[in-house]
Design a protein around this motif. Structure first.
Motif, PDB file in Angstrom:
ATOM      1  N   ASP A  80      46.337  13.619 -13.232  1.00  0.00           N
ATOM      2  CA  ASP A  80      46.705  12.222 -13.468  1.00  0.00           C
ATOM      3  C   ASP A  80      45.503  11.358 -13.826  1.00  0.00           C
ATOM      4  OD1 ASP A  80      49.342  12.737 -13.113  1.00  0.00           O
ATOM      5  OD2 ASP A  80      49.448  11.962 -11.062  1.00  0.00           O
ATOM      6  N   VAL A  81      44.354  11.673 -13.215  1.00  0.00           N
ATOM      7  CA  VAL A  81      43.156  10.891 -13.541  1.00  0.00           C
ATOM      8  C   VAL A  81      42.313  11.598 -14.603  1.00  0.00           C
ATOM      9  CG1 VAL A  81      43.084   9.745 -11.299  1.00  0.00           C
ATOM     10  CG2 VAL A  81      41.803  11.865 -11.631  1.00  0.00           C
ATOM     11  N   GLU A  82      42.891  12.668 -15.189  1.00  0.00           N
ATOM     12  CA  GLU A  82      42.249  13.416 -16.269  1.00  0.00           C
ATOM     13  C   GLU A  82      40.886  13.978 -15.875  1.00  0.00           C
ATOM     14  OE1 GLU A  82      42.436  10.888 -19.709  1.00  0.00           O
ATOM     15  OE2 GLU A  82      44.517  11.452 -20.037  1.00  0.00           O
ATOM     16  N   ALA A  83      40.797  14.409 -14.626  1.00  0.00           N
ATOM     17  CA  ALA A  83      39.571  15.066 -14.153  1.00  0.00           C
ATOM     18  C   ALA A  83      39.718  16.558 -14.414  1.00  0.00           C
ATOM     19  CB  ALA A  83      39.363  14.786 -12.667  1.00  0.00           C
ATOM     20  N   TRP A  84      39.661  16.929 -15.696  1.00  0.00           N
ATOM     21  CA  TRP A  84      39.995  18.313 -16.070  1.00  0.00           C
ATOM     22  C   TRP A  84      38.970  19.321 -15.593  1.00  0.00           C
ATOM     23  CZ3 TRP A  84      44.789  18.710 -16.720  1.00  0.00           C
ATOM     24  CH2 TRP A  84      45.516  17.676 -17.309  1.00  0.00           C
ATOM     25  N   GLU A  85      37.739  18.910 -15.506  1.00  0.00           N
ATOM     26  CA  GLU A  85      36.699  19.833 -15.035  1.00  0.00           C
ATOM     27  C   GLU A  85      36.990  20.256 -13.595  1.00  0.00           C
ATOM     28  OE1 GLU A  85      31.835  19.926 -15.043  1.00  0.00           O
ATOM     29  OE2 GLU A  85      32.906  18.255 -15.958  1.00  0.00           O
ATOM     30  N   LEU A  86      37.309  19.246 -12.768  1.00  0.00           N
ATOM     31  CA  LEU A  86      37.668  19.512 -11.378  1.00  0.00           C
ATOM     32  C   LEU A  86      38.987  20.275 -11.308  1.00  0.00           C
ATOM     33  CD1 LEU A  86      36.951  16.266  -9.353  1.00  0.00           C
ATOM     34  CD2 LEU A  86      35.872  18.498  -9.101  1.00  0.00           C
ATOM     35  N   PHE A  87      39.927  19.892 -12.152  1.00  0.00           N
ATOM     36  CA  PHE A  87      41.225  20.550 -12.203  1.00  0.00           C
ATOM     37  C   PHE A  87      41.037  22.055 -12.382  1.00  0.00           C
ATOM     38  CE2 PHE A  87      44.897  22.216 -14.432  1.00  0.00           C
ATOM     39  CZ  PHE A  87      45.967  21.622 -13.804  1.00  0.00           C
ATOM     40  N   ASP A  88      40.208  22.419 -13.361  1.00  0.00           N
ATOM     41  CA  ASP A  88      39.949  23.837 -13.628  1.00  0.00           C
ATOM     42  C   ASP A  88      39.290  24.516 -12.432  1.00  0.00           C
ATOM     43  OD1 ASP A  88      41.012  23.510 -16.108  1.00  0.00           O
ATOM     44  OD2 ASP A  88      39.102  23.415 -17.168  1.00  0.00           O
TER      45      ASP A  88
END
Ligand SMILES: [Zn+2]
Length: 156
Positions: free
Chosen positions: A62-70
């Motif tokens: 939701d906050v577009e923290a894709w690095e953390l998401f991965d």
């Protein structure tokens, strides 16, 4: 967690996660949801555990923290595999792929380079293991505990 009281631990993590989410600390909230999910899986409640992990990852999406998401996603899948939950691991990894598709690739090295050897092994505040690749670095000597948000100082 240390005493093997996983359902209780899950409940506590989940409560903390909602608090963290309300305080708009997505990283902490996501981490706590994943911890809660992990605890539920250890308690044998695999489906509920995965749901919590997805909730945590959704906060990051939701906050577009894709690095953390991965990073968090890969860890959760790895933990499931380690516990022999092959189906669950595959299910979560499929969900991650779907959620991730069409999103930009993570930008490498947006943070100052971590200095693994110099952080304390455990957070002095909450006792969580400190993983240098997971903490949020403020500068070369100061990082934030990924679990409770305490400031961690590097040691000489
Ligand atoms: Zn901490």
């Amino acid at each position: 967690m240390d005493k093997g009281q996983y359902p209780q631990a899950a409940e506590i993590f989940e409560r903390l996660a909602s608090v963290a989410a309300r305080m708009t600390r997505p990283r902490q909230a996501a981490n706590l949801f994943l911890q809660a999910g992990h605890a539920l899986v250890l308690a044998g409640q695999v489906a509920a555990g995965i749901k919590l992990a997805q909730q945590g990852l959704t906060i990051l999406a939701d906050v577009e923290a894709w690095e953390l998401f991965d990073q968090f996603g890969a860890r959760a899948v790895g933990e499931l595999e380690q516990q022999g939950q092959r189906d669950a691991a595959r299910q979560l990894s499929e969900w991650i792929k779907t959620r991730r598709s069409g999103q930009p690739a993570p930008t490498p090295d947006s943070q100052p380079s971590p200095q693994p050897a110099r952080l304390p092994g455990k957070c002095p505040s909450c006792g969580a293991s400190v993983r240098p690749d997971e903490v949020e670095w403020f500068d070369e000597a100061t990082a934030e505990c990924a679990y409770c948000g305490s400031v961690l100082q590097t040691q000489d």
